[in-house]
Design a protein around this motif. Structure first.
Motif, short mmCIF file in Angstrom:
data_model
loop_
_atom_site.label_atom_id
_atom_site.label_comp_id
_atom_site.label_asym_id
_atom_site.label_seq_id
_atom_site.Cartn_x
_atom_site.Cartn_y
_atom_site.Cartn_z
N UNK A 145 83.45 57.49 72.47
CA UNK A 145 81.99 57.65 72.44
C UNK A 145 81.66 59.14 72.43
N UNK A 146 80.46 59.53 72.02
CA UNK A 146 80.10 60.95 71.95
C UNK A 146 80.28 61.70 73.26
N UNK A 147 80.09 61.05 74.39
CA UNK A 147 80.21 61.75 75.66
C UNK A 147 81.66 62.00 76.07
N UNK A 148 82.60 61.43 75.32
CA UNK A 148 84.02 61.63 75.63
C UNK A 148 84.65 62.75 74.82
N UNK A 149 83.87 63.33 73.89
CA UNK A 149 84.41 64.33 72.96
C UNK A 149 83.51 65.57 72.94
N UNK A 150 84.13 66.74 72.84
CA UNK A 150 83.41 67.99 72.64
C UNK A 150 83.96 68.66 71.38
N UNK A 151 83.10 69.02 70.45
CA UNK A 151 83.50 69.75 69.25
C UNK A 151 83.11 71.22 69.44
N UNK A 152 84.09 72.10 69.39
CA UNK A 152 83.86 73.51 69.70
C UNK A 152 84.50 74.41 68.65
N UNK A 153 84.24 75.73 68.78
CA UNK A 153 84.76 76.71 67.81
C UNK A 153 85.39 77.88 68.55
N UNK A 154 86.59 78.24 68.12
CA UNK A 154 87.39 79.26 68.79
C UNK A 154 87.51 80.52 67.94
N UNK A 155 88.27 81.49 68.45
CA UNK A 155 88.67 82.71 67.73
C UNK A 155 87.49 83.60 67.34
N UNK A 156 86.53 83.72 68.19
CA UNK A 156 85.40 84.61 67.91
C UNK A 156 85.87 86.05 67.86
N UNK A 157 85.29 86.82 66.91
CA UNK A 157 85.69 88.21 66.71
C UNK A 157 84.45 89.05 66.48
N UNK A 158 84.31 90.14 67.22
CA UNK A 158 83.17 91.03 67.04
C UNK A 158 81.98 90.62 67.88
N UNK A 159 80.87 91.33 67.70
CA UNK A 159 79.69 91.14 68.54
C UNK A 159 78.67 90.17 67.96
N UNK A 160 78.79 89.83 66.68
CA UNK A 160 77.81 88.95 66.04
C UNK A 160 77.93 87.52 66.57
N UNK A 161 76.87 86.74 66.41
CA UNK A 161 76.90 85.34 66.81
C UNK A 161 77.79 84.55 65.86
N UNK A 162 78.61 83.68 66.44
CA UNK A 162 79.48 82.82 65.64
C UNK A 162 79.05 81.38 65.83
N UNK A 163 79.72 80.47 65.11
CA UNK A 163 79.41 79.05 65.23
C UNK A 163 79.60 78.62 66.68
N UNK A 164 78.67 77.82 67.17
CA UNK A 164 78.72 77.36 68.56
C UNK A 164 78.74 75.84 68.63
N UNK A 165 79.16 75.31 69.76
CA UNK A 165 79.54 75.98 71.01
C UNK A 165 80.93 76.61 70.94
N UNK A 166 81.09 77.71 71.69
CA UNK A 166 82.37 78.40 71.74
C UNK A 166 83.34 77.61 72.63
N UNK A 167 84.61 77.64 72.25
CA UNK A 167 85.61 76.81 72.95
C UNK A 167 85.83 77.23 74.40
N UNK A 168 86.18 78.48 74.64
CA UNK A 168 86.53 78.88 76.00
C UNK A 168 85.36 78.74 76.98
N UNK A 169 84.14 79.21 76.64
CA UNK A 169 83.01 78.98 77.56
C UNK A 169 82.75 77.51 77.81
N UNK A 170 82.97 76.66 76.80
CA UNK A 170 82.77 75.22 76.99
C UNK A 170 83.77 74.67 77.99
N UNK A 171 85.02 75.11 77.88
CA UNK A 171 86.04 74.64 78.82
C UNK A 171 85.71 75.08 80.25
N UNK A 172 85.25 76.31 80.40
CA UNK A 172 84.88 76.79 81.73
C UNK A 172 83.71 75.97 82.29
N UNK A 173 82.75 75.68 81.45
CA UNK A 173 81.58 74.91 81.88
C UNK A 173 81.98 73.49 82.27
N UNK A 174 82.89 72.89 81.54
CA UNK A 174 83.37 71.55 81.89
C UNK A 174 84.02 71.56 83.27
#
Length: 375
Positions: free
Chosen positions: A245-274
């Motif tokens: 079900x949707x609540x059992x899965x998180x789709x995230x994006x890793x390997x951010x580089x530089x100061x610009x905004x990248x595709x979100x949610x970011x993987x590592x901050x999501x893991x910390x928040x979980x």
């Protein structure tokens, strides 16, 4: 010379009156030749000089790349590569070679007589050398299959750029087909599901499944790159195949580089928040990588694990990529087979058909020689 000379007339190369072969070029990103600063610097210089990878005005980026990045990053990156280097070499190279050999064998087992080679977009073996190998083996029809399931201008399109640049220097250009993406291919999705299910059968299942894809600058989405949407579709199809079900899965994006905004949610901050919200166990899988590499083995299996545990999590498990698993090799072979349709690839021919082809080829050869061709 503006145009490269054609392959020498030997070892099954294209000759007058010889039957042309079909070739398959599997392509992956590439890797340094060794886990040391010199090799990493050489690789990064080629990779980060591609204007599709870094869409910053060239003069500005040249200063940043050559003045800062290539003087700072190679030493750190070399240590990271060394931490995951395998006895056979770079993980990405190891798995890419195994996939190439397995697909070659599987196609032969299905009755196809084709040449299958590996090329890397950056580093070795270069796409130019891979194309030359196929031409030397007599291939006049070539299928190019980038091993990027989700299309992006910064990955898939760079392969097209490099192939077209090579063709621009080719006198007798081969017939070409190009696989754009396979993010929703049923066989690919099934191989992902098989990998996750097999892992769960042996190790149990965590509270959350995190599907981490490689990130891109947010600007790429705004400008029309379909990568984000294709990642979402892959995640949705995989979740359905796993019965989640949707609540059992998180789709995230890793390997951010530089100061610009990248595709979100970011993987590592999501893991910390979980972890902070009481999720104690997670399973992490990277569907966009068909072979394990530094981004999966070092970034996800090591760095992200440390971040999750430091934030209060207790169990973090990285699920290996599909690599050379049987379901993936079967799916990849079927993908190749479908895109080869209409080209003569079958090894088995009737004696009468083989004799007729041989006679026709001999006539063509004799006629070419009469007109002044050399063997």
């Amino acid at each position: 010379m503006r145009f490269l000379p054609e392959p020498p007339h030997r070892h099954g190369a294209v000759v007058h009156g010889a039957a042309a072969k079909t070739g398959v070029l599997l392509v992956n990103l590439g890797t340094p030749d060794a886990p040391n600063p010199k090799a990493v610097r050489r690789f990064l210089a080629e990779f980060l000089s591609d204007p599709r990878v870094i869409e910053i005005p060239r003069p500005i980026w040249w200063v940043i790349l050559n003045g800062i990045i290539l003087n700072v990053r190679p030493k750190d990156a070399a240590a990271r590569y060394a931490s995951v280097w395998m006895a056979e070499g770079s993980p990405l190279m190891v798995w890419s070679r195994r996939q190439t050999a397995a697909v070659d064998a599987a196609l032969a087992a299905r009755g196809h007589a084709v040449e299958v080679v590996l090329g890397m977009r950056y580093g070795n073996p270069s796409l130019a050398s891979a194309m030359q190998t196929l031409r030397e083996r007599g291939c006049d029809r070539i299928l190019v299959l980038p091993l990027y399931p989700q299309y992006s201008a910064s990955t898939t399109a760079t392969v097209s750029d490099a192939i077209n640049a090579q063709l621009a220097r080719t006198r007798n250009a081969p017939e070409l087909r190009f696989v754009k993406h396979f993010h929703d291919d049923p066989g690919y999705i099934a191989s992902l599901a098989a990998r996750v299910n097999a892992f769960w059968e042996h190790h149990g299942r965590g509270q959350k499944l995190v599907l981490s894809f490689h990130g891109l600058p947010r600007r790429s989405l705004d400008l029309g790159d379909p990568y984000f949407c294709e990642c979402q579709k892959t995640g949705r199809l995989l979740s359905a195949a796993l019965g989640l079900t949707p609540d059992q899965v998180e789709i995230t994006f890793q390997s951010r580089f530089g100061a610009a905004e990248w595709l979100q949610p970011y993987t590592e901050p999501t893991l910390k928040e979980l972890a902070k919200n009481g999720v104690t166990s997670v399973d992490v899988f990277c569907p966009g990588f068909v072979g394990d590499c530094i981004e999966t083995l070092e970034e996800m299996a090591q760095e992200a694990r440390d971040a999750f545990l430091a934030a209060g999590g207790t169990q973090y498990r990285y699920i290996p990529a599909i690599n050379d698993s049987a379901p993936w090799i079967d799916a990849l072979t079927s993908l190749v087979e479908r895109h080869l349709q209409g080209w003569p690839t079958k090894a088995a021919r009737s004696p009468d058909m083989a004799a007729a082809e041989a006679r026709e080829l001999q006539i063509q050869r004799e006629h070419a020689l009469e007109l002044g061709a050399t063997d």
